[in-house]
Each structure stands twice: as structure tokens, then as C-alpha cells.
Design a protein around this motif. Structure first.
Motif: not given
Ligand SMILES: C[S@@+](CC[C@H](N)C(=O)[O-])C[C@H]1O[C@@H](n2cnc3c(N)ncnc32)[C@H](O)[C@@H]1O
Length: 296
Positions: A30, A36, A40, A247, A250-251, A254, A268-269, A272, A275-276
Motif C-alpha cells: 500500500i 491506496l 487506507f 484497518n 482489507w488493507y 488492497a 479499496g474505498k 475501507r 472495515d471502518t
């Protein structure tokens, strides 16, 4: 306790590794892809910069790598001393510093954070970005940080604290199955590295102490040698002002999963955001944490 000769051998290997790290097309990271990184880590990294700027002006950075954070901090008017184990990385940081305009130039030093002695009450703030999980003698280093902070000084960090075993196994299975930049045959050959990937920090520390290497990262023996203990050891010494994890999952994929063009960033978005939400609802702990702590 680790025997001196063995320690010297391992830390030399660690320094060599960091001097040689370059982007690897088969194993993209990343931090080598600015878009990226922004998705992240961008928000949390900016928070770290803002909190450090607010707590300057005299700042010590631990494990500064090629100096990106230190340079951003001096451009914000801070007086920065930054230390890293790798002489090559420090040379690159000094070279970058020559290209920028700042009220004060940063002082870049080569040093080993495991054995370093810091001057008492010298800094308003100590900052570490993604470096403490490489430190074997973490308790000793945190004692030094305590010593070098002025009264009321802050310790601000973002670091890796690892994933639990179940999540690591899921990540390994998904990594094996998903199309990645690493071809399937090469991934099959990576299976010998699985014990080191799954090992806890306690197992890694035992390996270091008894002279075995089966649980250690091949090129970087102190990789992930400290993980969750980073949080508990900081809590023992400092009063926590702010702390959160981020994170959770997925980090890890990614940059590694082969997705063409914009799809890599839109996926990724999306992950993320998911995940958040997981960490906000306390359904999952992040693999990274932010912490601002004050000298008690
Ligand atoms: C993941 S990199 C992070 C670098 C930088 N902070 C950044 O965010 O780009 C970890 C850094 O810690 C440094 N490091 C590892 N062990 C160290 C030690 N014992 N003493 C000083 N620095 C160390 C490495 O050389 C490397 O530059």
C-alpha cells in the motif's frame, strides 16, 4: 534475554533488509501506491501529523525511514530530530531534505532504537509511524521515551498491532485463492513462510531468544516482534489521550489483489468503508492503531 552475538547478527540483517527494501511488482505494498495509501491510511496519517504539529515544537521521530514524516513536520515549522537503523535510508532522507525549503532543517541520525540512550527532558513530543512493531526491546525504548519527554510531553504513534490467528488464517486462504500479482505457483512455494506469518509475538520472541529462526521473517528477523504489547506497554507508562484501531482486514489485500486500473481504488474505498464500520461498531479490532499519550 538474547545473547549479544546473536543480537548483533540479527540487527545487522535487519538494517541490511531496510537498506535494500524496494517496491516488488510481485508483492506490491500500500505504501508504494499513494492513492491506496490515501484510502487506507490518509485520514489517520494526517491526524498524526496534526497532533504532532499541535504538540511541538521540539520533536523526536523514531524509525523515520526515508524521512517523509520528518520533512512534513519541518515544513510545518517544527524542530525535528529523526532516527533510523538503516544508514542507506538516512542518506536518502538527507538527500530529500536538501530539496525542500523549511525554517529549520531536520537532523537525521543513524541509531538502533533497541539500545539507544536519549537525553533527559529534551523533546516536547516523540512520534513513531509504523516502526515500533520492529522493536525487540520495546519496554526499554518506552522507558527512554518517557525520559526524553519534557513534563507534559506527548507520545504519538500509528503502528501495526497484528491480526488474530483466525483472521490470519482467513487472510492466508484468501491470498492463496484470489488472483494476485504473485502467481499461483510462487504462492504455493511461499507455504514454508506460513508458520512465521501465523506466529504470535510471544512465539517470535522465544525464537529470537533460543537461537531458532523458524518463526521469524526470513529477511527481516524483527518484523512484527512487537504487536499488541505496544498498546499495553504504552498504557503502563503514559496517560492515554486518544486511542483507536483501524484497518481490520482489507488493507492486507488492497495492493496485492490483481484488479485493473480504477477497480483497485473503487474496491479499496468500498472495503475501507466496510472495515471502518466494523471497527466503529466494535465488531472487529483493527490491525493498526493510533494513540496519543501524555507523560504522567
Ligand atoms: C515500516 S518502516 C517505516 C518507516 C517510516 N516511519 C515510514 O512510515 O515510512 C520501519 C522503519 O523502522 C526502522 N527500524 C527497524 N528497526 C529499527 C531499530 N531497531 N532502530 C531504528 N529504526 C529501526 C527501519 O529501518 C524502517 O525504516
Amino acid at each position: 534475554m538474547i545473547e549479544d552475538n546473536r543480537y548483533n547478527q540479527l540487527i545487522e540483517q535487519e538494517a541490511r533488509h531496510w537498506g535494500e527494501v524496494r517496491p516488488d511488482p510481485a508483492n506490491p505494498q500500500i505504501w508504494h501506491d499513494p492513492k491506496l495509501f490515501e484510502i487506507f491510511f490518509g485520514k489517520e496519517y494526517r491526524h498524526l501529523v496534526e497532533r504532532t504539529v499541535a504538540n511541538g515544537p521540539r520533536v523526536l521521530e523514531l524509525g523515520c525511514g526515508e524521512g517523509n514524516l520528518a520533512l512534513e513536520l519541518v515544513q510545518n515549522g517544527l524542530d525535528v530530530t529523526a532516527i533510523d537503523l538503516s544508514a542507506e535510508r538516512i542518506d536518502r532522507a538527507k538527500h530529500k531534505a536538501e530539496q525542500i525549503q523549511a525554517p529549520l532543517q531536520p537532523i537525521f541520525l543513524v541509531g538502533d532504537l533497541n539500545t539507544i540512550n536519549l537525553e533527559p527532558q529534551k523533546f516536547d513530543c516523540v512520534v513513531a509511524h509504523d516502526s515500533l512493531h520492529h522493536i525487540l526491546m520495546l519496554e526499554r525504548l518506552l522507558d527512554e521515551v518517557q525520559k526524553t519527554l519534557k513534563p507534559g510531553g506527548r507520545f504519538i504513534t500509528i503502528d501495526f498491532i497484528g491480526m488474530g490467528t483466525l483472521r490470519k488464517i482467513t487472510a492466508a486462504v484468501l491470498y492463496a485463492m484470489l488472483p494476485t500479482y504473485q502467481p499461483y505457483k510462487a504462492k504455493w512455494n511461499l507455504r514454508q513462510r506460513l508458520p512465521a506469518f501465523l506466529a504470535s509475538e510471544q512465539k517470535k520472541r522465544k525464537d529470537v531468544e533460543r537461537g531458532s529462526a523458524s518463526m521469524l521473517h526470513q529477511e527481516s528477523p524483527f518484523e512484527e516482534i512487537s504487536q499488541r504489547s505496544i498498546i499495553t506497554e504504552i498504557q503502563k507508562r503514559f496517560a492515554v489521550v486518544e486511542s483507536f484501531t483501524f484497518n481490520p482486514f482489507w488493507y492486507y489485500f488492497a495492493a496485492k489483489v490483481k484488479l485493473s486500473g480504477e477497480l483497485k481504488y473503487s474496491t479499496g474505498k468500498m472495503f475501507r468503508k466496510a472495515d471502518t464500520l466494523l471497527t466503529k461498531l466494535h465488531l472487529s479490532r483493527g490491525a493498526y492503531f493510533f494513540m496519543e499519550a501524555r507523560l504522567k
